[in-house]
Each structure stands twice: as C-alpha cells, then as structure tokens.
Scaffold this motif. Structure first.
Motif, short mmCIF file in Angstrom:
data_model
loop_
_atom_site.label_atom_id
_atom_site.label_comp_id
_atom_site.label_asym_id
_atom_site.label_seq_id
_atom_site.Cartn_x
_atom_site.Cartn_y
_atom_site.Cartn_z
N GLU A 230 10.46 11.59 -3.71
CA GLU A 230 11.49 12.63 -3.77
C GLU A 230 12.77 12.20 -3.08
O GLU A 230 13.39 12.95 -2.34
N GLY A 231 13.17 10.94 -3.31
CA GLY A 231 14.46 10.46 -2.82
C GLY A 231 14.47 10.06 -1.36
O GLY A 231 15.53 9.76 -0.82
N GLU A 232 13.31 10.06 -0.72
CA GLU A 232 13.28 9.67 0.68
C GLU A 232 12.33 8.50 0.88
O GLU A 232 11.40 8.32 0.11
N ILE A 233 12.58 7.75 1.96
CA ILE A 233 11.59 6.74 2.34
C ILE A 233 10.52 7.42 3.17
O ILE A 233 10.79 8.02 4.21
N ILE A 234 9.28 7.39 2.65
CA ILE A 234 8.17 8.08 3.33
C ILE A 234 7.57 7.19 4.40
O ILE A 234 7.29 7.62 5.50
N GLU A 235 7.38 5.93 4.01
CA GLU A 235 6.68 5.04 4.95
C GLU A 235 7.09 3.60 4.68
O GLU A 235 7.35 3.21 3.54
N THR A 236 7.17 2.81 5.73
CA THR A 236 7.49 1.39 5.60
C THR A 236 6.47 0.60 6.40
O THR A 236 6.05 1.04 7.47
N GLY A 237 6.06 -0.55 5.84
CA GLY A 237 5.12 -1.35 6.61
C GLY A 237 4.70 -2.60 5.88
O GLY A 237 5.11 -2.80 4.72
N THR A 238 3.92 -3.42 6.53
CA THR A 238 3.39 -4.60 5.86
C THR A 238 2.35 -4.13 4.84
O THR A 238 1.86 -3.01 4.94
N PRO A 239 2.01 -4.98 3.86
CA PRO A 239 1.01 -4.56 2.87
C PRO A 239 -0.28 -4.09 3.52
O PRO A 239 -0.85 -3.08 3.11
N GLU A 240 -0.71 -4.81 4.57
CA GLU A 240 -1.96 -4.44 5.22
C GLU A 240 -1.86 -3.03 5.81
O GLU A 240 -2.72 -2.18 5.59
N GLU A 241 -0.79 -2.81 6.55
CA GLU A 241 -0.61 -1.50 7.17
C GLU A 241 -0.62 -0.39 6.13
O GLU A 241 -1.28 0.63 6.27
N LEU A 242 0.12 -0.63 5.06
CA LEU A 242 0.34 0.45 4.11
C LEU A 242 -0.88 0.71 3.23
O LEU A 242 -1.24 1.85 2.94
N PHE A 243 -1.51 -0.38 2.77
CA PHE A 243 -2.64 -0.20 1.85
C PHE A 243 -3.91 0.20 2.60
O PHE A 243 -4.67 1.04 2.14
N ASP A 244 -4.15 -0.47 3.73
CA ASP A 244 -5.44 -0.26 4.40
C ASP A 244 -5.39 0.86 5.42
O ASP A 244 -6.41 1.43 5.78
#
Lengths: 401, 253
Positions: B224-238
């Motif tokens: 919805e036009g905002e950045i919800i979360e940022t991180g390395t692939p590991e952080e974000l996926f796992d």
C-alpha cells in the motif's frame, strides 16, 4: 537454450495434408451451385455480366469514335502549353525518369516496380499510332534514361543522398523550367493544363502537406496550450469545409487580402489551397499513427537517455508512419482525384480539358469517349499509387511483431 | 563474490530517497518512502500487485514524477530540471516487463542507438561494445535480426544488453521475467545473477523468490505504497517481523 524436444519426431515420416482436388465440375458445384438460391444468383449474375461486357465491348470496339482522343491528345496531356516550348515538359519528364531509374538501381524492390511501370506506360504511348514523331522520339529517350539511371546508380558515390536530394530539387526545378521565370521565355500558368496540371497540383499538395501534417499532429499532441489549440482549430476548421470552398477562397479571397500590385499566380493559389486542405487530413492520420505506438516505446527511449526530439525521430515517428502508410496513400489518391475540382475555379486540368473538348462543335456527342479516356487515366495513376503502397507495406513489414 | 564485496565496502550511497510521495489523482501511491542504496548493492523489492513497487522503481529514473520528497542519484538531485533527469537517465539502465525493444530496428541498432546519439560514441566503437554485450548475455548470433524474430527470453536479454550499453551505474529491473514463458525465465535470471556478481548496483522488482534469496543483499517489502519491512533474505524469509510480511510470504511461498 534450445531444447530439441522435436528432433525424434522429425525422423518419423511426416504426414501430408489431404489432397484437395475437386476438378472443374467439383469446383463449380462447390462455389457457384452449392444450393438452389446460389444457383439462381449465379445464373442472374452471368446474364447481367454478359450484357454489361457485351455493351462495353461493342461501344469500345465498334461504335466509339476514338479520334476525339487522338486528335486532342496533346491537349489532354499538357493543355495549351506553348507548342514551341514543349521540350521543357519533356525535359522535366526526363529528370523524373532519371530519378526513377536511379532509385530502382539503388533500392530495387518497390522503386524497380514503379520504374518498370513508368517505362511500360511510356512504351505504350510510343507504340500507339497517333503520337507524333517527335513525341515518339522523346518517349524513347525517356525509356532510355530510366534504363541508363538504373545501371548508372551503383557507380555513383553517395548515390542515396544524391538521389533523395534530386527528388526534392525536382519540384522547384520543374516549376522553374515550366514557367521560365525570365531565364527562358515565360510560359504563363494559364496555359498550363491537362494531365500536366493535374499531376503538378496533386504532387505538390501530397508532398508538401506531408511534413505540414506531421507538424500539425505533433502540435496537436503538444503540451503548449497555444500551439495545441491553434493546431486543433486549424485541423477542425479545414476538415469542416468542403475542398471546393477552399479552392474558391484561394481563387477569390486571397487577392482581396493582398496589397495592390502583388499578385499570386492562380495555379500557385490552388496548390496552396490543396496543400493546406490535405495537411489537415494528414495530421489526423499521423495522430492516429502516434496513438497506435505503445507508451512503453516512449518510456524505453527515455530510459536509455534519448531526449524528446530524438525519441520522436528514431523511435516513435518511424513506427507511426509505417503503421499509417495505407491511410497516407488513401489520402494521396483522394487528393489526386479531388484536383479535378480545380476545373470549377477556372483551371483547365484533365477534367477541364475534357469539358473544353466536348464543347468543341467538331466533337459533338463524343463525351462518352472523352470521359472513359480520362477515367482510364485517373485509374491507372491511382492504381499505381495503391500498388506502390502495398509493395511498400510488404517490404517494410520485415521484422514487425 | 569477492569483487562484489570489495565494491560494497566502498559503501558509497548511490541512491538516497527521502520522504518520497506520489499521487495518481487522489490515489496516494507512494507514502513517505525513504530508502538508501549503496554502490554494488543488489536490492530486491517485493510486494503484492498494486503496492507501488513498480511506481517506486520508475521514479528513480524519472519516468514517474515525484510530488514530494527528494531522490538523489549519485549526487544528482532528481528535481524537475530536465537536464538533471537526462543526466540521471545516462546513469541508470532500465529493463521493462514487456521488453520494449524497438521493433523496427535490428538488435544491433537497438543496442547502439543510445551510445551513438547520447554518449556520442563513434559507430564502430558502439558496435564493438554491443557485440561484446550480446556475447555476455549469450546471444551474439542474433545481432542482425529484428526483435520480432527472437523468443521472449532472448528479447529480454537484448533489453538488458541495451541498458548496459550506456554503461550505467545502476540497473533497474521492473518485473523482468513476468511476461516470459516458464522455460525462458532461467536464461534471463542467469544473466541477472552474473550481473549481480560483477558488482552492479541493482534494484529488482520481481516475484522470483529463488532469485531474491540467492542474489539479494537486501529485500524491501512494499505494501500500500509504504515500505513495510527491510532486511537480508534470511531475516525476511525465515524470520519476518511484520504481520503483513508474514501474510504476503504465506500467499506466495
């Protein structure tokens, strides 16, 4: 990356499609007598066709007196252009022949087809019995020039640029030579006529209206409000007015606006009128072409760093113009035929000459022959244009999606 | 990977977005987006359709105008000054979902057009570079064909070569594999992976999770036009922190 899934299939014997051999009767049955109402239609059509063909045949070959054409042949071609100066017309034709020949030698394809067509037309005129000896000589020379140009082309350095420049320069050159402008004795435009005048007006109108049309189309899509609304107003006003009105305006009203003593030649006035009229239609054709280009093309052009004019020149316009070749040629053909309206404002183009000839008491009652003849002339030229357009579409279609 | 790390250690901030806002009419499509990308970084942008991720990537080379906020690319502020926008477009290459090759030009012309007219390179040099790039994306034999004669995967690789021909600092990928048949996706991803390894700064909007996991240095999730979360692939996926991230991942994985 090629996954050759199909290789083993190609080893198998390929299955041929079933043969469709109907034979003559089979074909007749399938296409003409497939059921009772088609049979009735076929029979009625055949009877109608028979009477039409018979009527035309008996007129053309038995009752028509074609001497009205052969005796007025020069009138039909060049009107009352001074007889002693007729070499100028031939010279202009010579320049055009040379350019056709060169183009055929350089670009082959469509240009070659058109050159062959031109040569054939010249040859036909050379072979018909009623053209004079000098005319036959000039026609022969012109055919020679086409062939000469064709074989010369590969030996000229920078032949493309020279030929294109030649095509552009051929317009002012033709006008200059035909008129004389004091260098040669002046031949007033009021004696220009016949096919010569028809071709001059239509070629100038078509060629000059093209760039004006592109500019109007770009102007209409522009973000600058003054430019935009000027273009919209121009296009809509011109398109809302019949061509004949534009011609009357050009003939009768332009002189009123000009200061005393300054006079624009009547042929030139008609050319201006026809050009401005056609330009409005060209503009709408071009705009249609521009709209047919997906916005992704413009974005991609911008994304690789091209500026607006570059994107227009290299990416958008070439694709847009290619898409509208049929429309442009349609417009050109219609302009070519519409030039016959200049007969109403007092110029003696092909139709004007026809009317003059018919009203000559010597040729009383010969209007059928005359109109059939000029109809044939119009048709040959219009059809050549449409043929060239189809060839061009085909040859430019390479690599299209 | 070694050279990529060296490039990253330079740590120069090449893209700085600060409070970027954009509206389409009344629709608020980008809401205060702030993001910094370092030189050599590979950033993958994920998010549901309509989340503004494509719009965002298109603001970076000025294809979409920003109404509020700043975007600074390699020190050049992407203001409304047309000269600046053209300068930035020379720095950024873009690859589109629909390839957008120029159908009336051969592959070679497609690639050499901008180097010749924008970078003012001599024709011979531009063609040499173009052929090298075609070699790099694996289709040197297609130079004289027209785009319509190539498969989708080949066209997209040409599009990548065309963008690279301008020798950009940054490559933007807007769903480069979404219009491709499944068997062609890999050939395009392979080229992108090779590019990532060579140290190119990349922003990719994509739905290829395998690619994101393997290549991305950082993943940004848009919604919805905002950045919800940022991180390395590991952080974000796992180990996703945000509920919307969890929801999105559950829908696609």
């Amino acid at each position: 990356m090629n996954t050759n899934l199909n290789t083993d299939q190609s080893l198998e014997k390929t299955i041929e499609p079933p043969k469709s051999s109907l034979g003559v009767f089979g074909w007749l049955k399938k296409n003409l007598f497939s059921n009772w109402y088609n049979s009735i239609l076929t029979i009625i059509s055949v009877i109608a066709l028979f009477y039409i063909v018979k009527g035309v045949f008996s007129f053309v070959f038995i009752s028509a007196q074609w001497s009205v054409i052969s005796e007025n042949y020069r009138l039909f071609m060049v009107g009352q252009y001074t007889k002693a100066e007729i070499w100028r017309v031939w010279s202009c034709l010579g320049v055009v022949s040379l350019l056709f020949g060169l183009s055929a030698g350089i670009w082959k394809g469509t240009a070659r087809h058109m050159s062959v067509l031109l040569s054939v037309i010249l040859l036909i005129h050379m072979l018909v019995p009623f053209t004079s000896g000098t005319a036959k000589m000039w026609l022969g020379i012109n055919i020679g020039i086409v062939v000469f140009g064709y074989f010369l082309a590969p030996f000229i350095p920078k032949n493309k640029i020279i030929t294109i420049a030649g095509w552009f320069l051929s317009f002012p050159f033709t006008i200059f030579l035909l008129n004389g402008f004091g260098v040669f004795s002046t031949v007033k435009t009021n004696v220009w006529g016949g096919l010569l005048l028809t071709l001059l007006i239509s070629v100038v109108a078509i060629v000059v209206s093209f760039p004006i049309g592109i500019l109007l189309a770009l102007g209409r899509t522009s973000n600058l409000p003054i430019v935009k609304y000027f273009c919209i107003a121009y296009i809509e006003i011109i398109r809302g007015v019949p061509l004949i009105t534009v011609f009357f305006m050009a003939q009768l009203m332009i002189p009123l606006f000009l200061p005393e003593g300054l006079e624009i030649n009547n042929v030139l006035r008609v050319m201006i009128g026809a050009t401005l009229f056609t330009a409005a239609y060209m503009a709408e054709n071009v705009r249609g072409g521009l709209q047919s280009i997906p916005s992704g093309q413009f974005e991609a052009a911008k994304a690789i760093g091209l500026n607006g004019p570059q994107a227009m020149t290299f990416i958008i316009m070439p694709q847009a113009l290619r898409a509208i070749i049929p429309a442009i040629v349609g417009q050109s053909i219609s302009m070519f035929k519409d030039t016959s309206l200049v007969a109403i404002v007092g110029l003696i183009d092909l139709l004007g000459i026809a009317q003059t000839v018919i009203s000559n008491p010597d040729f009383l009652g010969r209007q059928m022959e005359v109109y059939m003849y000029i109809a044939l002339l119009y048709w040959v030229i219009a059809y050549s244009m449409s043929y060239a357009s189809r060839r061009m579409e085909k040859s430019l279609g390479v690599g299209e999606r | 990977m070694a050279e990529a790390n060296i490039a990253k250690e330079e740590g120069k901030e090449i893209i700085v977005c600060n409070g970027v806002n954009k509206w389409f009419g009344d629709l608020h499509v980008l809401k205060d987006v702030s993001l910094t990308v370092k030189k050599g970084e590979v950033l993958v942008i994920l998010g549901p359709s309509g989340s503004g991720k494509s719009t965002f990537i298109r603001t970076i080379n000025g294809l979409e105008e920003v109404q509020k906020g700043d975007i600074v690319i390699d020190g050049i502020n992407l203001s409304h000054d047309i000269k600046d926008i053209e300068a930035i477009r020379k720095e950024t290459g873009m690859v589109f979902q629909q390839f957008n090759l120029f159908p009336h030009m051969t592959i070679l012309k497609n690639i050499t057009l901008a180097p010749i007219w924008v970078r003012k390179k001599p024709k011979a040099e531009a063609e040499k570079i173009a052929l090298e790039l075609l070699e790099r994306v694996g289709i040197p034999e297609q130079a004289d064909k027209y785009p319509g004669q190539l498969s989708g995967g080949q066209q997209q690789r040409v599009a990548i070569a065309r963008a690279l021909a301008m020798q950009p600092e940054i490559m933007l990928f807007d769903e480069p594999t979404s219009a491709l048949d499944p068997e062609m996706i890999k050939e395009v991803l392979d080229v992108m992976k090779e590019l990532a390894r060579s140290g190119m700064t990349m922003l990719c909007v994509t739905h290829e999770m395998g690619f994101a996991r393997e290549v991305a240095d950082r993943i940004v999730l848009f919604d919805e036009g905002e950045i919800i979360e940022t991180g390395t692939p590991e952080e974000l996926f796992d180990n996703p922190k945000h509920d919307r991230t969890k929801l999105f991942l559950s829908q696609i994985l």
